[in-house]
Every structure is written in structure tokens, then in C-alpha cells.
Design a protein around this motif. Structure first.
Motif, PDB file in Angstrom:
ATOM      1  N   ILE A 198       0.324  -1.126  -0.458  1.00 50.66           N
ATOM      2  CA  ILE A 198       0.242   0.185   0.477  1.00 50.66           C
ATOM      3  C   ILE A 198       1.139   1.347   0.251  1.00 50.66           C
ATOM      4  O   ILE A 198       0.580   2.396  -1.518  1.00 50.66           O
ATOM      5  CB  ILE A 198      -1.221   0.010   1.160  1.00 50.66           C
ATOM      6  CG1 ILE A 198      -1.975  -1.577   0.942  1.00 50.66           C
ATOM      7  CG2 ILE A 198      -1.563   1.320   1.124  1.00 50.66           C
ATOM      8  CD1 ILE A 198      -2.850  -1.560   2.350  1.00 50.66           C
ATOM      9  N   ALA A 199       2.073   1.690   0.904  1.00 52.52           N
ATOM     10  CA  ALA A 199       2.920   2.441   1.337  1.00 52.52           C
ATOM     11  C   ALA A 199       2.925   3.355  -0.291  1.00 52.52           C
ATOM     12  O   ALA A 199       3.532   3.863  -0.827  1.00 52.52           O
ATOM     13  CB  ALA A 199       3.351   2.512   2.573  1.00 52.52           C
ATOM     14  N   ASP A 200       3.966   1.837  -1.329  1.00 49.52           N
ATOM     15  CA  ASP A 200       4.284   1.437  -2.081  1.00 49.52           C
ATOM     16  C   ASP A 200       3.994   2.390  -2.929  1.00 49.52           C
ATOM     17  O   ASP A 200       4.376   3.410  -3.890  1.00 49.52           O
ATOM     18  CB  ASP A 200       6.073   0.220  -2.631  1.00 49.52           C
ATOM     19  CG  ASP A 200       6.715  -0.066  -1.877  1.00 49.52           C
ATOM     20  OD1 ASP A 200       7.109   0.883  -0.833  1.00 49.52           O
ATOM     21  OD2 ASP A 200       6.745  -1.494  -1.911  1.00 49.52           O
ATOM     22  N   ALA A 245       3.755   6.007  -4.949  1.00 54.08           N
ATOM     23  CA  ALA A 245       4.498   5.828  -6.846  1.00 54.08           C
ATOM     24  C   ALA A 245       3.312   6.839  -7.582  1.00 54.08           C
ATOM     25  O   ALA A 245       3.771   7.310  -9.047  1.00 54.08           O
ATOM     26  CB  ALA A 245       4.217   4.605  -7.410  1.00 54.08           C
ATOM     27  N   GLN A 246       1.679   6.702  -6.584  1.00 48.84           N
ATOM     28  CA  GLN A 246       1.346   8.122  -7.196  1.00 48.84           C
ATOM     29  C   GLN A 246       2.479   9.381  -6.838  1.00 48.84           C
ATOM     30  O   GLN A 246       1.108   9.747  -7.542  1.00 48.84           O
ATOM     31  CB  GLN A 246      -0.028   7.689  -5.978  1.00 48.84           C
ATOM     32  CG  GLN A 246      -0.971   6.648  -7.041  1.00 48.84           C
ATOM     33  CD  GLN A 246      -1.469   6.271  -7.842  1.00 48.84           C
ATOM     34  OE1 GLN A 246      -1.677   6.900  -8.409  1.00 48.84           O
ATOM     35  NE2 GLN A 246      -1.130   5.695  -8.978  1.00 48.84           N
ATOM     36  N   GLU A 283      -3.927 -10.526  -3.813  1.00 54.11           N
ATOM     37  CA  GLU A 283      -4.002 -10.277  -2.855  1.00 54.11           C
ATOM     38  C   GLU A 283      -3.134  -9.041  -3.244  1.00 54.11           C
ATOM     39  O   GLU A 283      -3.814  -7.817  -2.692  1.00 54.11           O
ATOM     40  CB  GLU A 283      -3.178 -10.733  -1.531  1.00 54.11           C
ATOM     41  CG  GLU A 283      -4.290 -12.140  -1.729  1.00 54.11           C
ATOM     42  CD  GLU A 283      -3.956 -12.915  -0.601  1.00 54.11           C
ATOM     43  OE1 GLU A 283      -4.502 -13.333   0.357  1.00 54.11           O
ATOM     44  OE2 GLU A 283      -2.738 -13.302  -0.464  1.00 54.11           O
ATOM     45  N   VAL A 284      -2.127  -8.639  -3.829  1.00 54.59           N
ATOM     46  CA  VAL A 284      -1.138  -7.407  -3.708  1.00 54.59           C
ATOM     47  C   VAL A 284      -2.218  -6.506  -4.733  1.00 54.59           C
ATOM     48  O   VAL A 284      -1.806  -5.214  -4.530  1.00 54.59           O
ATOM     49  CB  VAL A 284       0.068  -7.532  -5.103  1.00 54.59           C
ATOM     50  CG1 VAL A 284       0.601  -6.957  -5.603  1.00 54.59           C
ATOM     51  CG2 VAL A 284       0.924  -8.570  -3.852  1.00 54.59           C
ATOM     52  N   LYS A 285      -2.659  -6.974  -6.184  1.00 51.90           N
ATOM     53  CA  LYS A 285      -3.455  -6.463  -7.062  1.00 51.90           C
ATOM     54  C   LYS A 285      -4.538  -5.428  -6.133  1.00 51.90           C
ATOM     55  O   LYS A 285      -4.895  -4.363  -6.431  1.00 51.90           O
ATOM     56  CB  LYS A 285      -3.895  -7.137  -8.854  1.00 51.90           C
ATOM     57  CG  LYS A 285      -2.918  -7.161  -8.974  1.00 51.90           C
ATOM     58  CD  LYS A 285      -3.753  -7.957 -10.326  1.00 51.90           C
ATOM     59  CE  LYS A 285      -2.695  -8.224 -11.430  1.00 51.90           C
ATOM     60  NZ  LYS A 285      -2.582  -9.036 -12.477  1.00 51.90           N
ATOM     61  N   ILE A 286      -5.207  -6.116  -5.110  1.00 49.34           N
ATOM     62  CA  ILE A 286      -6.597  -5.386  -4.200  1.00 49.34           C
ATOM     63  C   ILE A 286      -5.930  -4.506  -3.401  1.00 49.34           C
ATOM     64  O   ILE A 286      -5.978  -3.234  -3.471  1.00 49.34           O
ATOM     65  CB  ILE A 286      -7.579  -6.792  -3.814  1.00 49.34           C
ATOM     66  CG1 ILE A 286      -8.344  -7.392  -4.550  1.00 49.34           C
ATOM     67  CG2 ILE A 286      -7.902  -5.536  -2.289  1.00 49.34           C
ATOM     68  CD1 ILE A 286      -8.817  -8.316  -3.532  1.00 49.34           C
ATOM     69  N   CYS A 287      -4.656  -4.820  -2.710  1.00 54.31           N
ATOM     70  CA  CYS A 287      -3.976  -3.850  -2.185  1.00 54.31           C
ATOM     71  C   CYS A 287      -3.672  -2.717  -2.570  1.00 54.31           C
ATOM     72  O   CYS A 287      -3.640  -1.450  -1.955  1.00 54.31           O
ATOM     73  CB  CYS A 287      -2.273  -4.506  -1.215  1.00 54.31           C
ATOM     74  SG  CYS A 287      -3.197  -5.453  -0.096  1.00 54.31           S
ATOM     75  N   ARG A 288      -2.892  -2.922  -3.869  1.00 53.30           N
ATOM     76  CA  ARG A 288      -2.434  -1.153  -4.814  1.00 53.30           C
ATOM     77  C   ARG A 288      -3.983  -1.080  -5.347  1.00 53.30           C
ATOM     78  O   ARG A 288      -3.633   0.195  -5.018  1.00 53.30           O
ATOM     79  CB  ARG A 288      -2.257  -2.374  -5.956  1.00 53.30           C
ATOM     80  CG  ARG A 288      -0.639  -2.720  -5.958  1.00 53.30           C
ATOM     81  CD  ARG A 288      -0.221  -3.417  -7.177  1.00 53.30           C
ATOM     82  NE  ARG A 288       1.845  -3.478  -6.787  1.00 53.30           N
ATOM     83  CZ  ARG A 288       2.022  -4.567  -7.379  1.00 53.30           C
ATOM     84  NH1 ARG A 288       1.785  -4.481  -8.468  1.00 53.30           N
ATOM     85  NH2 ARG A 288       3.159  -4.611  -6.705  1.00 53.30           N
ATOM     86  N   ALA A 289      -4.676  -1.381  -5.543  1.00 55.28           N
ATOM     87  CA  ALA A 289      -6.704  -1.097  -6.325  1.00 55.28           C
ATOM     88  C   ALA A 289      -6.623   0.543  -4.482  1.00 55.28           C
ATOM     89  O   ALA A 289      -7.696   1.258  -4.914  1.00 55.28           O
ATOM     90  CB  ALA A 289      -7.521  -1.840  -6.674  1.00 55.28           C
ATOM     91  N   VAL A 328      -4.954   3.086  -4.735  1.00 57.48           N
ATOM     92  CA  VAL A 328      -4.804   4.073  -5.715  1.00 57.48           C
ATOM     93  C   VAL A 328      -6.098   5.021  -5.055  1.00 57.48           C
ATOM     94  O   VAL A 328      -6.004   6.183  -5.890  1.00 57.48           O
ATOM     95  CB  VAL A 328      -4.908   3.785  -6.530  1.00 57.48           C
ATOM     96  CG1 VAL A 328      -5.520   4.639  -8.376  1.00 57.48           C
ATOM     97  CG2 VAL A 328      -3.353   3.232  -7.727  1.00 57.48           C
ATOM     98  N   ARG A 329      -7.172   4.233  -5.023  1.00 59.06           N
ATOM     99  CA  ARG A 329      -8.468   4.807  -4.213  1.00 59.06           C
ATOM    100  C   ARG A 329      -8.159   5.854  -3.771  1.00 59.06           C
ATOM    101  O   ARG A 329      -8.830   6.783  -3.493  1.00 59.06           O
ATOM    102  CB  ARG A 329      -9.513   3.411  -4.004  1.00 59.06           C
ATOM    103  CG  ARG A 329     -10.883   4.391  -4.061  1.00 59.06           C
ATOM    104  CD  ARG A 329     -12.355   3.303  -3.884  1.00 59.06           C
ATOM    105  NE  ARG A 329     -12.852   3.556  -3.900  1.00 59.06           N
ATOM    106  CZ  ARG A 329     -14.011   3.627  -2.864  1.00 59.06           C
ATOM    107  NH1 ARG A 329     -13.929   2.748  -2.242  1.00 59.06           N
ATOM    108  NH2 ARG A 329     -15.290   4.025  -3.255  1.00 59.06           N
ATOM    109  N   LEU A 330      -7.729   5.450  -2.164  1.00 62.66           N
ATOM    110  CA  LEU A 330      -7.093   6.167  -1.384  1.00 62.66           C
ATOM    111  C   LEU A 330      -6.785   7.152  -1.872  1.00 62.66           C
ATOM    112  O   LEU A 330      -7.132   8.453  -1.151  1.00 62.66           O
ATOM    113  CB  LEU A 330      -6.910   6.226   0.399  1.00 62.66           C
ATOM    114  CG  LEU A 330      -6.093   6.307   1.164  1.00 62.66           C
ATOM    115  CD1 LEU A 330      -7.658   7.327   2.010  1.00 62.66           C
ATOM    116  CD2 LEU A 330      -5.171   5.480   2.266  1.00 62.66           C
TER     117      LEU A 330
END
Length: 183
Positions: free
Chosen positions: A22-24, A28-29, A164-170, A173-175
Motif C-alpha cells: 500500500i505504501a509503495d 508511486a502515485q 491480493e497484491v492487486k487489491i492492496c494496490r487498488a 490508488v483509491r485512497l
């Protein structure tokens, strides 16, 4: 750019892995990320302060599941935040939650709801995982509409799956997008 607090407790490393994903992604955003824990377990850990909550523009909060509840270390911290609640210092800040359990039906969804309670009491805006995240529909491990989750296995050795990684990343990004719009 928003400052996002990624706040977690991790017993065996799974929640820490999620927090790092999540932090990474937030970094990146373009977000300024404050990665914090409730207790210092490793020399690189920085323990959260109430000032971290006051200064953040958004929060990602996670712990392992403890019989469908947050870890005691997190609960102990949240119980010290009544002064912030009385002053309304967290009202309208976006937040999301994440968790890990040992088994598929180990209480992740109940834990996510439990993690949400202090955030809602503080007036934060809770964000889940919308069904436009395709991995939510195909996951065979972690991931719920309430937040990102991981199934670590009975010996806590399972690594985060690609889903699970893709969901963490999504979630990250939303946050980031919501926190950016609210600045």
C-alpha cells in the motif's frame, strides 16, 4: 500532494507486507507516506503518534485478525485518541482498512468491520473495495468489499498472492485519489 498514514501491526509479517504494498503504491502515485506501527518490533519501525493522525490527509489501517477483532496493540492506541475525537480532528479524512488471517474463514471480514469502528467514531470517511476491481470477483484467497485481506496459512508462511497484491494496490490508488481531491 496528500500525506497518507499507513498504520499497521504485524505479528508474522503478512500485514507488514500488505502495508508495504500500500505504501509503495501511494508513493508511486505521488503521496507523502508515513509508515507507522503501534509497537517497535524492528529497528526500522517508527511508532505512531497522535500527531501522525492529525497531520495525515488519509489513513490506511491494518492488523492481523484476532478472533474477528483488531490486534490489542491497535485497540490500546485507539483508546488514547478521545482528545482527537472531542476536537473533531479526524473528521472527513478518507480511510481504508486491511487485515490478514491464518485461514480463509479466519475472521478477516469481521476484523475489517472492527478496524472500521474507531474510524467511523472519529468521523472519517471509510472506503472499501468497489467491484470494479476485477480481482475482487476472481479471488480465491484474500480480498473483500470491506478492504484488502490476505490468507497467510496455518503456519503464516503464505506470501501475498498476485490477486491480493492487486487489491492492496487498488485500495491505495483509491485512497490517494480521494485524499487528493479533498485537499
Amino acid at each position: 500532494m496528500p500525506t497518507i498514514l499507513v498504520l499497521y501491526h504485524s505479528s508474522h509479517g503478512s500485514v507488514e507486507s500488505m502495508a508495504n504494498e500500500i505504501a509503495d503504491t501511494l508513493s508511486a502515485q505521488g503521496a507523502t507516506v508515513r509508515l507507522r506501527t503501534f509497537v517497535q518490533k524492528h529497528p526500522h519501525d517508527i511508532v505512531v503518534t497522535k500527531q501522525d493522525l492529525i497531520e495525515c490527509d488519509g489513513l490506511a489501517f491494518g492488523t492481523p485478525t484476532r478472533f474477528g477483532m483488531m490486534a490489542a496493540q491497535a485497540k490500546t492506541f485507539w483508546e488514547t485518541t478521545s482528545d482527537l475525537w472531542l476536537k473533531g480532528q479526524l473528521i472527513d479524512k478518507p480511510a481504508c482498512v486491511f487485515s490478514s488471517s491464518s485461514s480463509m474463514h479466519g475472521g478477516n471480514e469481521a476484523t475489517l468491520l472492527n478496524l472500521s469502528l474507531p474510524l467511523l467514531h472519529h468521523g472519517m470517511m471509510l472506503m472499501g473495495v468497489p467491484y470494479d476491481v476485477p480481482e475482487l470477483l476472481s479471488t480465491e484467497s484474500g480480498g473483500t468489499p470491506y478492504g484488502a485481506t490476505h490468507v497467510a496459512g496455518l503456519d503464516n508462511s503464505a506470501q501475498l498472492t498476485e490477486t491480493e497484491v492487486k487489491i492492496c494496490r487498488a485500495v491505495a490508488v483509491r485512497l490517494y485519489k480521494v485524499a487528493s481531491k479533498l485537499l
